[in-house]
Design a protein around this motif. Structure first.
Motif, PDB file in Angstrom:
ATOM      1  N   LEU A 196    -133.851 -10.674  89.458  1.00  0.00           N
ATOM      2  CA  LEU A 196    -132.610 -11.462  89.415  1.00  0.00           C
ATOM      3  C   LEU A 196    -131.650 -11.052  90.531  1.00  0.00           C
ATOM      4  CD1 LEU A 196    -131.801 -11.411  85.582  1.00  0.00           C
ATOM      5  CD2 LEU A 196    -133.087 -13.099  86.869  1.00  0.00           C
ATOM      6  N   MET A 197    -130.833 -11.992  90.948  1.00  0.00           N
ATOM      7  CA  MET A 197    -129.841 -11.709  91.995  1.00  0.00           C
ATOM      8  C   MET A 197    -128.432 -11.829  91.439  1.00  0.00           C
ATOM      9  SD  MET A 197    -131.570 -13.749  95.077  1.00  0.00           S
ATOM     10  CE  MET A 197    -131.739 -15.052  93.920  1.00  0.00           C
ATOM     11  N   LEU A 198    -127.628 -10.789  91.667  1.00  0.00           N
ATOM     12  CA  LEU A 198    -126.263 -10.787  91.130  1.00  0.00           C
ATOM     13  C   LEU A 198    -125.366 -11.725  91.938  1.00  0.00           C
ATOM     14  CD1 LEU A 198    -124.283  -9.567  89.081  1.00  0.00           C
ATOM     15  CD2 LEU A 198    -123.793  -7.763  90.739  1.00  0.00           C
ATOM     16  N   CYS A 199    -124.611 -12.546  91.206  1.00  0.00           N
ATOM     17  CA  CYS A 199    -123.749 -13.535  91.853  1.00  0.00           C
ATOM     18  C   CYS A 199    -122.270 -13.156  91.706  1.00  0.00           C
ATOM     19  CB  CYS A 199    -124.037 -14.881  91.190  1.00  0.00           C
ATOM     20  SG  CYS A 199    -122.992 -16.216  91.684  1.00  0.00           S
ATOM     21  N   SER A 200    -121.848 -12.794  90.491  1.00  0.00           N
ATOM     22  CA  SER A 200    -120.443 -12.416  90.301  1.00  0.00           C
ATOM     23  C   SER A 200    -120.311 -11.390  89.173  1.00  0.00           C
ATOM     24  CB  SER A 200    -119.581 -13.652  89.997  1.00  0.00           C
ATOM     25  OG  SER A 200    -119.797 -14.103  88.680  1.00  0.00           O
ATOM     26  N   ILE A 201    -119.175 -10.702  89.161  1.00  0.00           N
ATOM     27  CA  ILE A 201    -118.916  -9.680  88.132  1.00  0.00           C
ATOM     28  C   ILE A 201    -117.563  -9.986  87.502  1.00  0.00           C
ATOM     29  CG2 ILE A 201    -118.572  -7.199  87.680  1.00  0.00           C
ATOM     30  CD1 ILE A 201    -120.145  -6.605  90.224  1.00  0.00           C
ATOM     31  N   TYR A 218    -115.570 -10.750  92.209  1.00  0.00           N
ATOM     32  CA  TYR A 218    -115.535  -9.593  91.313  1.00  0.00           C
ATOM     33  C   TYR A 218    -114.141  -9.567  90.691  1.00  0.00           C
ATOM     34  CZ  TYR A 218    -116.151  -4.573  90.011  1.00  0.00           C
ATOM     35  OH  TYR A 218    -116.262  -3.376  89.346  1.00  0.00           O
ATOM     36  N   THR A 219    -114.077  -9.944  89.421  1.00  0.00           N
ATOM     37  CA  THR A 219    -112.773 -10.070  88.751  1.00  0.00           C
ATOM     38  C   THR A 219    -112.542  -8.929  87.767  1.00  0.00           C
ATOM     39  OG1 THR A 219    -112.878 -12.480  88.857  1.00  0.00           O
ATOM     40  CG2 THR A 219    -111.380 -11.556  87.225  1.00  0.00           C
ATOM     41  N   VAL A 220    -111.333  -8.428  87.722  1.00  0.00           N
ATOM     42  CA  VAL A 220    -110.932  -7.492  86.664  1.00  0.00           C
ATOM     43  C   VAL A 220    -109.666  -8.051  86.022  1.00  0.00           C
ATOM     44  CG1 VAL A 220    -110.169  -5.154  86.092  1.00  0.00           C
ATOM     45  CG2 VAL A 220    -111.894  -5.488  87.875  1.00  0.00           C
ATOM     46  N   GLU A 221    -109.700  -8.158  84.702  1.00  0.00           N
ATOM     47  CA  GLU A 221    -108.494  -8.595  83.994  1.00  0.00           C
ATOM     48  C   GLU A 221    -107.546  -7.414  83.876  1.00  0.00           C
ATOM     49  OE1 GLU A 221    -109.155 -10.291  80.150  1.00  0.00           O
ATOM     50  OE2 GLU A 221    -110.309 -11.943  80.957  1.00  0.00           O
ATOM     51  N   ALA A 222    -106.507  -7.416  84.709  1.00  0.00           N
ATOM     52  CA  ALA A 222    -105.516  -6.341  84.565  1.00  0.00           C
ATOM     53  C   ALA A 222    -104.660  -6.633  83.342  1.00  0.00           C
ATOM     54  CB  ALA A 222    -104.680  -6.234  85.820  1.00  0.00           C
ATOM     55  N   GLY A 223    -104.689  -7.877  82.920  1.00  0.00           N
ATOM     56  CA  GLY A 223    -104.155  -8.262  81.616  1.00  0.00           C
ATOM     57  C   GLY A 223    -102.692  -7.985  81.397  1.00  0.00           C
ATOM     58  N   ALA A 275    -112.921  -4.872  93.507  1.00  0.00           N
ATOM     59  CA  ALA A 275    -112.582  -6.140  92.846  1.00  0.00           C
ATOM     60  C   ALA A 275    -111.925  -7.070  93.858  1.00  0.00           C
ATOM     61  CB  ALA A 275    -111.645  -5.906  91.672  1.00  0.00           C
ATOM     62  N   THR A 276    -112.275  -8.354  93.773  1.00  0.00           N
ATOM     63  CA  THR A 276    -111.704  -9.330  94.710  1.00  0.00           C
ATOM     64  C   THR A 276    -110.658 -10.202  94.041  1.00  0.00           C
ATOM     65  OG1 THR A 276    -113.462 -10.902  94.146  1.00  0.00           O
ATOM     66  CG2 THR A 276    -113.829  -9.472  96.064  1.00  0.00           C
ATOM     67  N   ARG A 277    -110.579 -10.097  92.702  1.00  0.00           N
ATOM     68  CA  ARG A 277    -109.697 -11.023  91.980  1.00  0.00           C
ATOM     69  C   ARG A 277    -109.218 -10.309  90.715  1.00  0.00           C
ATOM     70  NH1 ARG A 277    -110.633 -14.928  88.015  1.00  0.00           N
ATOM     71  NH2 ARG A 277    -109.378 -16.790  88.279  1.00  0.00           N
ATOM     72  N   ILE A 278    -107.942 -10.432  90.392  1.00  0.00           N
ATOM     73  CA  ILE A 278    -107.450  -9.854  89.134  1.00  0.00           C
ATOM     74  C   ILE A 278    -106.637 -10.884  88.364  1.00  0.00           C
ATOM     75  CG2 ILE A 278    -107.368  -7.440  89.924  1.00  0.00           C
ATOM     76  CD1 ILE A 278    -104.286  -7.810  90.152  1.00  0.00           C
ATOM     77  N   ASP A 307    -105.062  -9.944  96.700  1.00  0.00           N
ATOM     78  CA  ASP A 307    -104.689 -11.218  97.317  1.00  0.00           C
ATOM     79  C   ASP A 307    -105.283 -12.420  96.591  1.00  0.00           C
ATOM     80  OD1 ASP A 307    -107.303 -10.853  97.939  1.00  0.00           O
ATOM     81  OD2 ASP A 307    -107.002 -10.617 100.100  1.00  0.00           O
ATOM     82  N   ASP A 308    -105.832 -12.174  95.405  1.00  0.00           N
ATOM     83  CA  ASP A 308    -106.309 -13.291  94.588  1.00  0.00           C
ATOM     84  C   ASP A 308    -105.955 -12.957  93.136  1.00  0.00           C
ATOM     85  OD1 ASP A 308    -107.493 -15.572  93.720  1.00  0.00           O
ATOM     86  OD2 ASP A 308    -109.452 -15.210  94.639  1.00  0.00           O
TER      87      ASP A 308
END
Ligand code: SF4
Length: 489
Positions: free
Chosen positions: A214-219, A253-258, A276-279, A316-317
């Protein structure tokens, strides 16, 4: 007002549509007494029949039994639900925005119909005539489907997957939450053993994914509240992720800083440093009073400070979640929150509609839906997002959402949250780590699916962790079978 449905195998569809007009009406199993307020829907041997009676007045409607589905007709369940809906729409004057559509993924329906070769005209009729969707809601679903098409092509390439990592801890419990999330004050001692197991599960997922090719696409690291972890624990987890995967090849790569009550400059810097590229920073509302009503222990100013710290750390995202229909909020209050979010200029703003889940404190404490302000009027304020350059890119509905409305992710062009689209449209495998994780294996272009569940509660997850690892072996087994089917044809 009672709901009485008889003569059908399942009255669910009728009940669901009646609740668009009478949200809190109970279902009864016995015929209502003479003169009592009720909605009565009945499949009789020779016809479908429906009646509404309220305040001593009543109206009835009837229709012939539908021809069988195989001959191009409807199920009796849908036909009776439809008859009852039409009756109630004319009786109440209420026009539900999504009409008779009970499904939670209207955008998916557009994709499915297109894939099945339907013309755009046929799809228009399906939404506008068969389901009586409002042109506005349907227009939005269709625009989102158009926007998603190229993104879905990337995510639905064979053997592509996304990784979800769940952190089921929160600093306090929000009143509308039905999620299994542990209170950090009470369960702090569980957090470190949990993170240790989680890291081992991430490694096991990497091994299983490699075996299956399998190939990883997003986290996506979500929760609960991932920033419930200390900065050191975040380093441990995100360090494991960085060691296991080549982050340079993934799309997101998203992390919920919530929540700002457990997010600080150090954690925001760690999240950035580890790739991470997005929070997400989720105010839900910018009203201090509403924040208090929902059990948040922070102020609107804390959200603004957290947002500034995130920008200073180089993020920046950024996504911000708002919720329409929170207890004590008003249409004006919601508009103020929306304007405040727009003024901050995040790349994404997601507008949810409050969902009354049975396990949430709001429902347990029996507040009535009538206590909530006009949610549809709140959502109408979303034109402000469009005017500020945001466009809707994903949409879903949930059961028991106020006024049966929707949740919509809005973004600046080029900032679509890929994982949100993939999970909602079910086009790719999602491998999940952590308590409550649900791994969804997808093959043969979505024709074959299988789920593997983790234990729901962190204590069970930690104590029976060997079983969690054992179950993950099902990933390679599923894809072995996949290879078999592909080569045998
Ligand atoms: S932050 Fe989210 S998961 Fe945690 S209690 Fe609030 S709604 Fe539930």
């Amino acid at each position: 007002m009672n709901i009485y449905i008889t003569g059908l195998g399942s009255g669910y569809e009728v009940e669901h549509l009646v609740r668009l007009f009478y949200p809190m009406a109970p279902l009864t199993l016995t015929p209502p007494e003479d003169g009592a307020d009720c909605v009565w829907a009945e499949k009789r041997p020779d016809k479908l029949w429906a009646m509404v009676r309220q305040g001593g007045k009543s109206r009835t409607a009837e229709a012939p039994l539908p021809i069988p589905v195989e001959e191009g007709g409807e199920t009796p369940e849908f036909a009776l639900a439809s008859l009852t809906y039409d009756l109630l729409r004319s009786w109440t004057g209420i026009r539900p925005p999504w009409g008779k559509m009970t499904g939670v993924r209207p955008v998916r329906l557009v994709h499915d119909k297109r894939a099945a070769g339907w013309t755009e005209e046929e799809i228009d009729d399906f939404f506008l005539k068969r389901f009586d969707c409002s042109p506005e809601k349907y227009g939005m679903a269709k625009a989102i489907a158009d926007l998603q098409e190229p993104i879905l092509k990337v995510g639905s390439a064979p053997k592509t997957y996304s990784l979800y990592i769940g952190i089921p801890f929160c600093p306090s419990r929000c009143s509308y939450c039905s999620f299994v999330s542990c209170n950090l004050d009470r369960d702090r001692k569980l957090v470190q053993p949990y993170v240790d197991c989680l890291c081992r599960e991430v490694e096991a997922i990497r091994d299983e994914a490699d075996k299956a090719g399998l190939m990883l696409c997003s986290i996506y690291i979500g929760g609960g509240t991932p920033t419930s972890l200390s900065a050191a624990q975040l380093r441990q987890l995100m360090g494991t992720v960085r060691d296991c995967f080549d982050l340079s090849t993934i799309v997101e790569y998203t992390v919920e800083a919530g929540r700002p009550d457990c997010t600080d400059a150090e954690k925001l810097a760690v999240i950035r440093e580890y790739g991470a590229t997005r929070i997400s920073i989720n105010p839900q509302t910018f009203s201090d009073e509403v924040l208090k009503n929902i059990g948040r222990r922070h102020s609107a100013q804390d959200i603004l400070d957290c947002y500034a710290e995130a920008r200073a750390a180089g993020h920046d995202d950024i996504n911000m979640d708002l919720i329409a229909g929170l207890p004590g909020d008003t249409v004006e209050g919601f508009e103020k929150s929306l304007r405040q979010a727009i003024a901050l200029d995040p790349e994404n703003i997601t507008v949810h509609t409050l969902t009354l889940k049975r396990a949430s404190r709001i429902v347990i404490e029996d507040q009535k839906e009538n206590d909530y302000a006009d949610v549809a009027a709140m959502l109408e304020k979303c034109h402000l997002l469009a005017e500020a350059g945001y466009r809707p890119y994903y949409l879903y509905r949930q059961k028991n959402t106020l006024q049966n409305l929707e949740n919509v992710g809005w973004c600046k062009p080029g900032h679509e949250g890929y994982y949100n689209i993939y999970i909602m449209e079910e086009v790719q495998t999602i491998l999940s780590a952590g308590a409550g994780g649900s791994t969804k294996l997808v093959a043969d272009g979505g024709k074959r699916m299988q789920r593997i569940f983790n234990f729901k509660y962190p204590t069970e997850y930690i104590q029976r962790f060997d079983e969690v690892l054992e179950r993950k072996k099902g990933v390679a087994v599923f894809y072995d079978h996949d290879l078999g089917t592909e080569t045998s044809g």
